[in-house]
Design an enzyme around this catalytic site. Structure first.
Site, short mmCIF file in Angstrom:
data_model
loop_
_atom_site.label_atom_id
_atom_site.label_comp_id
_atom_site.label_asym_id
_atom_site.label_seq_id
_atom_site.Cartn_x
_atom_site.Cartn_y
_atom_site.Cartn_z
N ASP A 111 0.82 -1.22 0.00
CA ASP A 111 0.00 0.00 0.00
C ASP A 111 0.85 1.27 0.00
OD1 ASP A 111 -2.62 -0.67 -0.32
OD2 ASP A 111 -3.29 0.08 1.62
N ASP A 145 -10.37 -7.16 11.09
CA ASP A 145 -10.45 -8.57 11.46
C ASP A 145 -11.66 -8.84 12.36
OD1 ASP A 145 -9.35 -7.04 13.45
OD2 ASP A 145 -7.61 -8.32 13.79
#
Length: 749
Positions: A136, A461
């Site tokens: 990223d 998550d």
């Protein structure tokens, strides 16, 4: 496919544990807490507001303990038998491995390289593996390092498989000296492999300090004039396994990707990167299973993929209901062992309910579940039900859910129908992969809403885990020995506190979004105890009672108030404190940890609760009122047991590292609450020492102050240390000013 013969031994089995001692201890402590609350209620009118504040704090502690007891009531884990899988499964399924990274400074490329090399060398057919690295940060340095790593992988992977190397991360493997006869074939191969790894480390180190190497290479043209937050999609196949037979001399597919980023678009942090990984891998290899590993985590167990496949391919149980297999997160450089103890008791407890929570790394996912499938959409043989086929595979619903890429829609259909993937050239999919990486590709689709990793929280998550369990899926917890994955802990205390702040801020975001376990109590398939478990993880509001309880004894001494019961009822407090201490000490020692480790852990949790968690509440409050947005800050990664430039041996300054057990300070705001708490309690003890000689009561409250100072001992020590082990003058002045205000307020009431 797995054989269904019941005569064959199972590939895995779920083991449940029952500890009546643990249950009795949990209930006894809970009973003592309720007894204390009852005593508070009965004597509320006879005491001042301190009694009410103490009651509210203790009520919060009681609720947390009740939730914790509920979680730990029926622990379980899954034991796998990977040695049996070859005789049961003739054609092992493919696995796509995802390694996300975002910043070449805070996540040095040599760390990413070691993680990738350990994963490429896993004991699994190489034609069934594909490793995707998502960058990223769009860093040419990271890409260069991975290209060089792919060259070394052609030496490292065959070496590991030829000699059955257990630790397959080079920087850890070469820490130990060669223990064999010189002149042997293994010795020659070992020396050669080590020299090649040292060359790799030197190349990465030189490239880190000099960027001119990229100017003369056309392969780096895509990185020209790019910024981390402003660049086009980059997809590069670093290595393609064209052999396709899974020979031990082969290396798995290896792909580098970096999604498009523009300043005016939301990128959804790690969740957005993970969804791009899902799309690109779906176009290139479309494996039915996906492994997610953080860039600072390496595979410590060569058979880790086989272990996970034992769970997914077990025919004696219903494989369609296991959505993911979670391995514990353990570190090779931790001195507190807090996370290990937490997982041993809490995560095992979750495994006995509906399954462990997805912890963000070291987790195997099923692609179909990440595409939004529910258990009722799947028949007993694994195929889609007729209703799901009509609804999910409708020509108009697929583009609406997954985007307008025809190639992407085709891969989704193949994944949902479990069609085998024909071997094809990865480079032929680059154009389609670049298309699904555009900033606006997910616009008006279900990516991040019901498909893939979910958005609206920094802890993608936890958000995704709740959604999966809410659909009715279960998960499995596998905790092998040795650990399957090992990572590193933040080297600096401020970085560790920053990490905790980000985790808890993200957890609070989940508490207030549509995935909140507080919502949809009767319309979702999240089991009741599992819902309580998620609430326990999300409740960081206990930081406020923690802070208050650290200050209440000092306030009472200064104000001459009563905090603890008198006479025989004081025994409730003493018994509660003693039982809790012995109980938590037993938890640590039952896992083989020392008393010192337990002491460090007790101190660490108090420091985290009164600093990181407190700032998390501040962050989420500002977000809820629309004053500011939460910011995702990457934790700085280090290889703490290596020296610069080699990645091999312990550093000469090891005593100053994170393993030294010393507490390092800087000018971070995270150290302000702890310093303030220590100064307040020291001031109260000073006042008490004068007043006690005059006959003033408050011995129990003074003992409370002493206990608080012991728990915050690193700050007490920091008052007298110098350099990085001493509290900075700026922090000390701010804390002293707040302490003076507190003392004046307490004395003036």
């Amino acid at each position: 496919m797995a054989e269904s013969s019941s005569s064959l031994p199972p590939l895995c089995e779920k083991i449940s544990y029952k500890s009546y001692f643990q249950r009795a201890a949990d209930l006894t402590i809970l009973g003592l807490l309720f007894s204390l609350l009852l005593h508070r209620i009965l004597h509320m009118t006879q005491n001042d507001n301190v009694w009410l504040v103490a009651f509210l704090c203790e009520s919060c502690f009681s609720i947390v303990w009740l939730l914790t007891t509920c979680i730990k009531w029926s622990p379980a884990e899954t034991k796998t038998y990977p040695d049996r899988i070859d005789e049961r499964v003739h054609d092992l399924p493919s696995v796509d491995i995802f390694v996300p990274t975002a910043d070449p400074v805070r996540e040095p490329p040599i760390i990413v390289v070691n993680a990738v090399l350990s994963l490429l060398a896993i004991n699994y057919p190489t034609n069934k593996l594909a490793c995707y690295v998502s960058d990223d940060g769009c860093s040419p340095l990271t890409y260069f390092s991975l290209k060089e790593a792919s060259k070394f992988a052609k030496i490292w992977v065959p070496f590991c498989k030829k000699y059955n190397v257990r630790v397959r991360a080079p920087f850890r493997y070469f820490l130990n000296p060669l223990a064999t006869t010189k002149g042997s074939e293994f010795s020659r191969d070992w020396q050669m492999t080590k020299r090649e790894y040292e060359k790799l480390c030197r190349k990465v180190e030189i490239a880190t300090g000099d960027s001119h190497w990229s100017d003369a290479d056309d392969d780096f043209e895509a990185f020209s004039n790019t910024k981390p937050n402003d660049h086009s999609t980059i997809v590069k196949v670093i290595w393609e396994n064209k052999g396709g037979v899974g020979d031990v001399t082969e290396v798995p597919h290896f792909v580098y990707i970096s999604r498009e980023k523009r300043p005016n678009y939301l990128h959804h942090y790690k969740a957005g990167a993970m969804n791009f990984l899902v799309r690109v891998s779906g176009l290139m290899t479309n494996a039915p299973y996906m492994l997610n590993v953080d860039c600072d985590v390496y595979a410590n167990e060569a058979d880790v993929v086989r272990q996970a496949m034992c769970v997914f391919l077990q025919g004696s149980s219903n494989p369609n209901h296991c959505a993911f297999v979670q391995y514990p997160q353990e570190s090779y450089d931790s001195t507190t062992d807090t996370l290990t103890v937490f997982q041993s008791f809490m995560v095992r407890g979750l495994a006995g309910i509906q399954g462990p929570i997805y912890l963000g790394s070291g987790c195997f996912h099923t692609r179909r579940v990440m595409y939004g499938l529910s258990p009722e959409d799947v028949e007993a043989n694994g195929s889609l039900s007729s209703l799901a086929t009509r609804e999910l595979l409708a020509a108009d619903s697929l583009p609406r859910g997954f985007g307008n890429s025809k190639e992407m829609v085709k891969s989704v259909v193949e994944a949902l129908q479990i069609k085998s993937n024909p071997q094809h050239i990865l480079t032929n999919s680059i154009e389609a992969a670049q298309e699904v990486g555009h900033c606006d590709y997910e616009y008006q689709t279900n990516w991040g809403k019901t498909i893939g990793w979910l958005y609206d929280s920094m802890t993608e998550d936890l958000n995704t885990s709740i959604d999966i369990h809410s659909r009715g899926w279960t998960s499995s917890y596998v905790s092998p020995n040795p650990p399957a994955f090992l990572g590193s802990m933040p080297a600096e205390v401020s970085e560790a506190l920053l990490q905790q702040r980000r985790w808890l801020t993200g957890s609070m975001e989940v508490l207030f979004n549509k995935q909140s376990p507080l919502l949809g109590m009767f319309r979702r398939k999240l089991r009741f105890r599992q819902r309580l478990a998620y609430l326990c993880v999300l409740v960081c509001l206990r930081s406020i009672p923690e802070l208050f309880y650290c200050l209440l004894p000092a306030y009472c001494l200064l104000h001459n108030s009563v905090l603890f019961p008198k006479g025989a009822c004081l025994g409730i407090i003493i018994t509660l404190l003693g039982m809790h201490s012995l109980y938590t000490l037993w938890e640590f020692m039952s896992l083989g940890y020392s008393i010192q480790s337990w002491l460090v852990s007790q101190s660490l949790w108090r420091i985290i609760a009164t600093s990181s968690w407190l700032f998390s509440i501040f962050d989420i409050t500002l977000k809820l009122f629309g004053i500011s947005k939460t910011v995702f800050i990457i934790t700085k990664k280090t290889m703490s047991e290596t020296i610069e430039g080699s990645g091999l041996r312990p550093s000469q300054g090891e005593d100053d590292g994170p393993n030294s057990g010393k507490f390092e300070f800087d000018g971070s705001v995270y150290f302000l609450p702890g310093t303030f708490i220590v100064l307040v309690n020291l001031a109260a003890l000073a006042v008490f020492s004068v007043g006690y000689s005059l006959g003033n009561p408050g011995l129990a409250e003074a003992c409370g102050c002493i206990l608080v100072v012991i728990l915050f001992f690193p700050f007490l020590k920091g008052l007298f240390e110098k350099g990085k082990y001493g509290i900075p003058l700026s922090t000390l002045c701010k804390a002293a000013f707040l302490a003076v205000l507190f003392v004046v307020f307490s004395l003036g009431k």
